[in-house]
Write a protein that holds these residues in place. Structure first.
Motif, PDB file in Angstrom:
ATOM      1  N   GLU A  55      10.005 -13.462  -0.461  1.00  0.00           N
ATOM      2  CA  GLU A  55       9.037 -14.474  -0.850  1.00  0.00           C
ATOM      3  C   GLU A  55       8.039 -13.876  -1.830  1.00  0.00           C
ATOM      4  O   GLU A  55       7.803 -12.661  -1.830  1.00  0.00           O
ATOM      5  N   LYS A  56       7.431 -14.757  -2.613  1.00  0.00           N
ATOM      6  CA  LYS A  56       6.428 -14.319  -3.577  1.00  0.00           C
ATOM      7  C   LYS A  56       5.157 -13.903  -2.843  1.00  0.00           C
ATOM      8  O   LYS A  56       4.750 -14.527  -1.875  1.00  0.00           O
ATOM      9  N   HIS A  57       4.549 -12.837  -3.300  1.00  0.00           N
ATOM     10  CA  HIS A  57       3.291 -12.351  -2.730  1.00  0.00           C
ATOM     11  C   HIS A  57       2.216 -13.420  -2.964  1.00  0.00           C
ATOM     12  O   HIS A  57       2.085 -13.960  -4.079  1.00  0.00           O
ATOM     13  N   PRO A  58       1.422 -13.720  -1.949  1.00  0.00           N
ATOM     14  CA  PRO A  58       0.417 -14.797  -2.105  1.00  0.00           C
ATOM     15  C   PRO A  58      -0.659 -14.483  -3.129  1.00  0.00           C
ATOM     16  O   PRO A  58      -1.246 -15.412  -3.716  1.00  0.00           O
ATOM     17  N   ASP A  59      -0.958 -13.192  -3.351  1.00  0.00           N
ATOM     18  CA  ASP A  59      -2.074 -12.853  -4.244  1.00  0.00           C
ATOM     19  C   ASP A  59      -1.652 -12.014  -5.449  1.00  0.00           C
ATOM     20  O   ASP A  59      -2.516 -11.427  -6.122  1.00  0.00           O
ATOM     21  N   ALA A  60      -0.349 -11.891  -5.714  1.00  0.00           N
ATOM     22  CA  ALA A  60       0.100 -11.077  -6.856  1.00  0.00           C
ATOM     23  C   ALA A  60       1.382 -11.664  -7.419  1.00  0.00           C
ATOM     24  O   ALA A  60       2.382 -11.784  -6.703  1.00  0.00           O
ATOM     25  N   ALA A  70      16.446  -2.629   8.675  1.00  0.00           N
ATOM     26  CA  ALA A  70      16.780  -1.243   8.367  1.00  0.00           C
ATOM     27  C   ALA A  70      17.408  -0.543   9.565  1.00  0.00           C
ATOM     28  O   ALA A  70      17.442   0.688   9.622  1.00  0.00           O
ATOM     29  N   GLY A  71      17.877  -1.333  10.545  1.00  0.00           N
ATOM     30  CA  GLY A  71      18.535  -0.752  11.713  1.00  0.00           C
ATOM     31  C   GLY A  71      17.571  -0.080  12.651  1.00  0.00           C
ATOM     32  O   GLY A  71      17.975   0.836  13.395  1.00  0.00           O
ATOM     33  N   GLN A  72      16.312  -0.516  12.644  1.00  0.00           N
ATOM     34  CA  GLN A  72      15.302   0.106  13.488  1.00  0.00           C
ATOM     35  C   GLN A  72      14.979  -0.716  14.746  1.00  0.00           C
ATOM     36  O   GLN A  72      14.018  -0.416  15.453  1.00  0.00           O
ATOM     37  N   GLY A  73      15.774  -1.729  15.008  1.00  0.00           N
ATOM     38  CA  GLY A  73      15.536  -2.562  16.190  1.00  0.00           C
ATOM     39  C   GLY A  73      14.678  -3.767  15.901  1.00  0.00           C
ATOM     40  O   GLY A  73      14.717  -4.753  16.634  1.00  0.00           O
ATOM     41  N   GLU A  74      13.867  -3.718  14.882  1.00  0.00           N
ATOM     42  CA  GLU A  74      13.048  -4.852  14.490  1.00  0.00           C
ATOM     43  C   GLU A  74      12.944  -4.885  12.977  1.00  0.00           C
ATOM     44  O   GLU A  74      13.046  -3.843  12.303  1.00  0.00           O
ATOM     45  N   ASP A  75      12.768  -6.086  12.454  1.00  0.00           N
ATOM     46  CA  ASP A  75      12.685  -6.231  11.003  1.00  0.00           C
ATOM     47  C   ASP A  75      11.393  -5.634  10.472  1.00  0.00           C
ATOM     48  O   ASP A  75      10.359  -5.610  11.161  1.00  0.00           O
ATOM     49  N   LEU A  76      11.475  -5.162   9.226  1.00  0.00           N
ATOM     50  CA  LEU A  76      10.319  -4.559   8.550  1.00  0.00           C
ATOM     51  C   LEU A  76       9.837  -5.492   7.443  1.00  0.00           C
ATOM     52  O   LEU A  76      10.638  -6.151   6.766  1.00  0.00           O
ATOM     53  N   GLN A  77       8.528  -5.523   7.290  1.00  0.00           N
ATOM     54  CA  GLN A  77       7.946  -6.254   6.165  1.00  0.00           C
ATOM     55  C   GLN A  77       7.574  -5.252   5.082  1.00  0.00           C
ATOM     56  O   GLN A  77       6.786  -4.334   5.308  1.00  0.00           O
ATOM     57  N   ILE A  78       8.164  -5.421   3.878  1.00  0.00           N
ATOM     58  CA  ILE A  78       7.959  -4.448   2.792  1.00  0.00           C
ATOM     59  C   ILE A  78       7.573  -5.206   1.531  1.00  0.00           C
ATOM     60  O   ILE A  78       8.229  -6.186   1.143  1.00  0.00           O
ATOM     61  N   VAL A  79       6.480  -4.767   0.923  1.00  0.00           N
ATOM     62  CA  VAL A  79       6.040  -5.331  -0.351  1.00  0.00           C
ATOM     63  C   VAL A  79       6.737  -4.559  -1.471  1.00  0.00           C
ATOM     64  O   VAL A  79       6.696  -3.324  -1.514  1.00  0.00           O
ATOM     65  N   CYS A  80       7.373  -5.278  -2.389  1.00  0.00           N
ATOM     66  CA  CYS A  80       8.177  -4.644  -3.455  1.00  0.00           C
ATOM     67  C   CYS A  80       7.784  -5.235  -4.799  1.00  0.00           C
ATOM     68  O   CYS A  80       7.583  -6.441  -4.937  1.00  0.00           O
ATOM     69  N   GLY A  81       7.712  -4.373  -5.828  1.00  0.00           N
ATOM     70  CA  GLY A  81       7.331  -4.835  -7.164  1.00  0.00           C
ATOM     71  C   GLY A  81       8.500  -4.968  -8.115  1.00  0.00           C
ATOM     72  O   GLY A  81       8.306  -5.294  -9.293  1.00  0.00           O
ATOM     73  N   ALA A  82       9.763  -4.715  -7.661  1.00  0.00           N
ATOM     74  CA  ALA A  82      10.919  -4.789  -8.559  1.00  0.00           C
ATOM     75  C   ALA A  82      11.298  -6.228  -8.848  1.00  0.00           C
ATOM     76  O   ALA A  82      11.266  -7.087  -7.969  1.00  0.00           O
ATOM     77  N   LEU A 111      -0.926  -3.915   0.581  1.00  0.00           N
ATOM     78  CA  LEU A 111      -0.915  -4.176  -0.846  1.00  0.00           C
ATOM     79  C   LEU A 111      -1.402  -5.598  -1.081  1.00  0.00           C
ATOM     80  O   LEU A 111      -0.740  -6.574  -0.673  1.00  0.00           O
ATOM     81  N   ARG A 112      -2.611  -5.728  -1.649  1.00  0.00           N
ATOM     82  CA  ARG A 112      -3.245  -7.025  -1.884  1.00  0.00           C
ATOM     83  C   ARG A 112      -3.334  -7.833  -0.581  1.00  0.00           C
ATOM     84  O   ARG A 112      -3.032  -9.013  -0.534  1.00  0.00           O
ATOM     85  N   GLY A 113      -3.664  -7.092   0.499  1.00  0.00           N
ATOM     86  CA  GLY A 113      -3.894  -7.763   1.765  1.00  0.00           C
ATOM     87  C   GLY A 113      -2.664  -7.990   2.620  1.00  0.00           C
ATOM     88  O   GLY A 113      -2.760  -8.511   3.721  1.00  0.00           O
ATOM     89  N   VAL A 114      -1.487  -7.607   2.135  1.00  0.00           N
ATOM     90  CA  VAL A 114      -0.255  -7.794   2.912  1.00  0.00           C
ATOM     91  C   VAL A 114       0.258  -6.424   3.330  1.00  0.00           C
ATOM     92  O   VAL A 114       0.396  -5.524   2.501  1.00  0.00           O
ATOM     93  N   GLU A 115       0.576  -6.260   4.618  1.00  0.00           N
ATOM     94  CA  GLU A 115       1.034  -4.983   5.141  1.00  0.00           C
ATOM     95  C   GLU A 115       2.457  -4.698   4.657  1.00  0.00           C
ATOM     96  O   GLU A 115       3.322  -5.574   4.620  1.00  0.00           O
ATOM     97  N   SER A 116       2.675  -3.402   4.311  1.00  0.00           N
ATOM     98  CA  SER A 116       4.001  -2.944   3.884  1.00  0.00           C
ATOM     99  C   SER A 116       4.430  -1.805   4.791  1.00  0.00           C
ATOM    100  O   SER A 116       3.722  -0.801   4.928  1.00  0.00           O
TER     101      SER A 116
END
Length: 816
Positions: A55-60, A70-82, A111-116
């Motif tokens: 999804e698009k970042h709300p503030d960027a 990533a196979g860690q048992g729970e999903d990860l939230q990652i902010v990406c600029g690509a 990053l701009r208020g969103v956890e990565s």
């Protein structure tokens, strides 16, 4: 050649040495390893992740928020600029706590208020060369194969935990331009076995409904430039990306993956050292291949989309009418494999290395293929490499290989067999190796060996080792594998000859010493000159024809010189233009003489010595006027050189060679053993030439150094100091001006014999008192014998005979 350590391990059984240890052993055996590069630049904690949502970042505007498994048992939230990140992708994910090249540690961040909770990585961020990736991935994150398991370490997926050995190969070791060639070398050094690629027969079209010979045909027209051409037909291929393991190996070798078909040809080239090329079979007219030379004016657009103008010496692969590719260099764009290709005509050939090299250099088009063909590929790998690539296309591109290989051959490969004895090996190396030890070394190299009588061996050299053609080559292999450090140090034995200079070398050294000690500077000029310079000064070899160069550097250097003087004149002009009017130069060099207008044999080479004097005899001083040099200054230098070399019997005769002053020039003649030898010419430059070059009076000599060498007497004659007194007599004789004074000296020595110790001219006078055409020559003669005191009477009687002989021989008259 870049060698992946992990790839190499797939061929060499039980390879346990570290990359650094292996590099050391390779270098010690003669295959120099320039550098060992670790592909892992500090990556840890990076795994394969699956982008479930983006999804698009709300503030960027330029940032995206991704939900990643990533196979860690729970999903990860990652902010990406690509820009290229999207849902459904498999991507490299650096978890919290991961390390990246440059010491970068991944932490939780906002990053701009969103956890990565991590980082989605690009190839560059993983320490990989992103220029080797497809263009669409060079500016964004790295997109992985969809089939990869989530949570798998990226070190395993991308084979990052690897080392690359960069080999600095000598030109003769082209066998190590292949992974298998390096594997054979490593197995020989370590004593391990080599595992060859497994090519399953069922993948090669055995029993297939389509026979290759029914669909394609091969012809070699340029038989001198191509000894073998083989082809296979693969149908029903699906163009797509090659598997990750193949891409990893290609990138480790510095080759960018393109698609499965092209990658397979590159992969097999690296594996076997045999370049291959894949044509879109539907673009080959009638499936026919003809290997021929280019026609005048023919052109070809190569794979790099550049139109190439072809020369008649360039070898082409054609379909009988139009070119399909530059043989051994690069394919043509018209027959290129594209996303729509379904049928492949696969080429494997043995092209002449010299032909490929000439084409590659002339077009400035170097490729991995041309590099290998230039060094002559293994003729025994043509078919195995073709079959290996066809099998991979069946496996990785879903193709169906047609039955059979279609080939044409212009000659048969003759295996190399060399006989030698173990005794000869030991004599060369100073070792005491047994027959069994030598046989074991050859077996490690993969050479078949037959034992002959006594300690004889017949070695069968495989085609991959084209550098081995003689006994000494096999002896070198024994030395390498036995270990240079194990070869004992031994003293030389047998007849030895002390090193010494030849007579010619000694004379040249003495000549340089004398002339530099006399104040002359040595010049070194070109052997090439301009035809006009030869015409302006022909010198003593006026009848010689200039030898023209077939490929001159410039018009100024277009013919071989026939004299050293013209370039010394150039040096004098150069100095005079810079206000240095006092010239004292000499040069030792070769001239090239022929009487032929059109050269049919080698010209005659003569080694000459030339010298030049001009300007003042000494530096200007307030105490007196500095005199200009004249003919006798140069003559004195030459005579000092002759005396230094022990040359006697010199005389001078009038001469008028082209380029010299008609009245101030002489031939130098040496009399030795009753034989007269022409040594050279000495005199002043012609006034017209001096005026043309804006030079003052300039004096030169040019002599044959080989003649001086023959006449030189290096023996030093020692004699005791005289115990008895000398008696001197002077005489002044009037003779015709044309009479050579040197001939008069010779006659005086001949008549006086051993009692004459020395004779010297101390005055020459011409004037009105003598009359026209006459000159007065005054000699000082010294008589002495080491055995007794001479009496005045016997000296007077002998001196009278000398005067009488000169009067009879030359019409001389005693001057009153």
């Amino acid at each position: 050649m870049k060698v992946s350590y992990q790839w190499l391990k797939s061929y060499v059984n039980a390879l346990e040495e570290s990359p650094q240890e292996l590099a050391e052993k390779l270098t010690r055996s003669g295959i120099e390893v320039d550098i060992v590069e670790n592909r892992n630049q500090g990556v840890s904690g990076v795994v394969v992740g699956y982008v479930k949502a983006r999804e698009k970042h709300p503030d960027a505007d330029k940032l995206s928020v991704c939900i990643v498994d990533a196979g860690q048992g729970e999903d990860l939230q990652i902010v990406c600029g690509a820009k290229n990140v999207a849902a459904g992708q498999k991507v490299p994910v650096a978890l919290v706590g991961a390390k990246l090249p440059g010491g970068l540690a991944i932490k939780r961040a906002k990053l701009r208020g969103v956890e990565s909770q991590g980082m989605i990585c690009s190839a560059k961020e993983l320490g990989l060369n992103d220029k080797l990736l497809p263009k669409e991935q060079q500016e964004g994150i790295m997109v992985l194969e969809p089939s990869l398991a989530v949570g798998t370490s990226i070190l395993e997926v991308l084979a990052i935990d690897d080392a690359v050995l960069e080999l600095d190969l000598t030109p003769n070791r082209s066998d190590c331009l292949s992974m298998l060639g390096v594997a054979y070398e490593v197995s020989a050094i370590l004593g391990h076995e080599v595992t060859l690629p497994d090519v399953k027969a069922e993948t090669l079209g055995s029993g297939a409904p389509v026979k290759a010979a029914d669909r394609i045909s091969v012809e070699i027209t340029a038989k001198e430039h191509c000894s073998r051409f083989a082809a296979r037909l693969i149908e029903g291929v699906r163009i797509g990306p090659s598997p990750q393991w193949m891409q990893n190996r290609l990138m480790a070798a510095g080759i960018r993956p393109i698609n499965n078909i092209v990658d397979i040809t590159n992969y097999v080239m690296l594996e076997y050292g045999q370049p291959l090329h894949a044509y879109d079979a539907d673009k080959v007219a009638n499936g026919h291949i003809d290997v021929r030379l280019a026609k005048p004016g023919e052109t070809l657009v190569t794979l790099d989309d550049i139109e190439r103008k072809l020369e008649p010496h360039m070898l082409l692969v054609t379909d009988g009418t139009k070119p399909l590719g530059l043989a051994g260099v690069m394919g043509g764009a018209e027959s290129e494999v594209t996303a729509e290709t379904t049928r492949i005509l696969l080429e494997s050939a043995k092209f002449d290395g010299g032909t490929v090299r000439r084409t590659s250099r002339q077009l400035g088009l170097r490729s991995e293929a041309s590099l290998r063909f230039e060094k002559e590929v293994n003729p025994e790998a043509v078919i195995p490499a073709l079959n290996r690539a066809a099998a991979l296309m069946a496996e990785l591109a879903g193709g169906q290989v047609a039955e059979g290989v279609v080939e044409a051959a212009a000659g048969q490969h003759e295996p190399v067999r060399i006989e030698l004895t173990v005794g000869r090996i030991n004599d060369y190396l100073g070792t005491k190796l047994s027959v069994q030890e030598v046989t074991d070394i050859f077996a490690r190299l993969g050479f078949q060996v037959e034992t002959l009588e006594q300690d004889g061996l017949l070695v069968h050299v495989p085609g991959r080792r084209g550098d081995i053609t003689r006994q000494v080559d096999l002896i070198e292999e024994v030395a390498r594998l036995y270990g240079y450090d194990n070869i004992p140090t031994t003293l030389m034995h047998g007849v030895t000859t002390p090193g010494a200079l030849t007579k010619g070398q000694r004379v040249r050294r003495l000549t340089r010493a004398l002339l530099t000690g006399s104040g002359l500077h040595e010049a070194i000029t070109y052997s090439f000159t301009h035809p006009e310079q030869i015409a302006a000064f022909t010198g003593a070899y006026g009848d010689a024809k200039p030898v023209a160069l077939s490929m001159p550097m410039s018009e100024e250097r277009s013919v071989l010189r026939t004299s050293l003087i013209p370039h010394l004149i150039d040096a004098a002009v150069y100095n005079r233009n810079r206000n240095n009017d006092d010239i004292a130069l000499f040069e030792i060099g070769r001239v090239f003489l022929t009487q032929e207008e059109t050269l049919t044999r080698q010209p005659e080479e003569k080694l000459l010595l030339a010298a030049m004097l001009a300007g003042k005899r000494s530096e200007t001083h307030w105490s007196g006027k500095a005199d200009e040099v004249d003919f006798y200054d140069l003559k004195g230098i030459f005579e000092a050189l002759a005396a230094y070399l022990g040359i006697r019997g010199l005389s001078y005769e009038p001469a008028q060679p082209e380029g010299y002053h008609p009245g101030r020039t002489a031939r130098i003649v040496a009399t030795s053993g009753g034989e007269r030898r022409l040594v050279g010419t000495i005199g002043q430059l012609h006034p017209a030439l001096q005026q043309q070059k804006d030079l003052a009076d300039t004096y030169v000599f040019e002599v044959e150094l080989d003649v001086l060498t023959e006449l030189a007497d290096e023996r030093i004659a020692y004699k005791p100091l005289p115990r008895y007194p000398a008696i001197g007599r002077d005489m002044a004789l009037v003779v015709d001006t044309a009479v050579p004074v040197g001939r008069m000296e010779e006659k005086a020595r001949e008549v006086a014999g051993e009692l004459l110790e020395s004779i010297q001219v101390f005055d020459i006078y011409t004037g009105e008192r003598l009359g026209g055409g006459k000159k007065s020559v005054a000699f000082s003669l010294v008589y002495r014998t080491p055995e007794r005191t001479l009496t005045d009477e016997e000296v007077s009687e002998l001196h009278g005979r000398v005067v009488a002989a000169l009067e009879t021989e030359f019409g001389a008259e005693l001057r009153k």
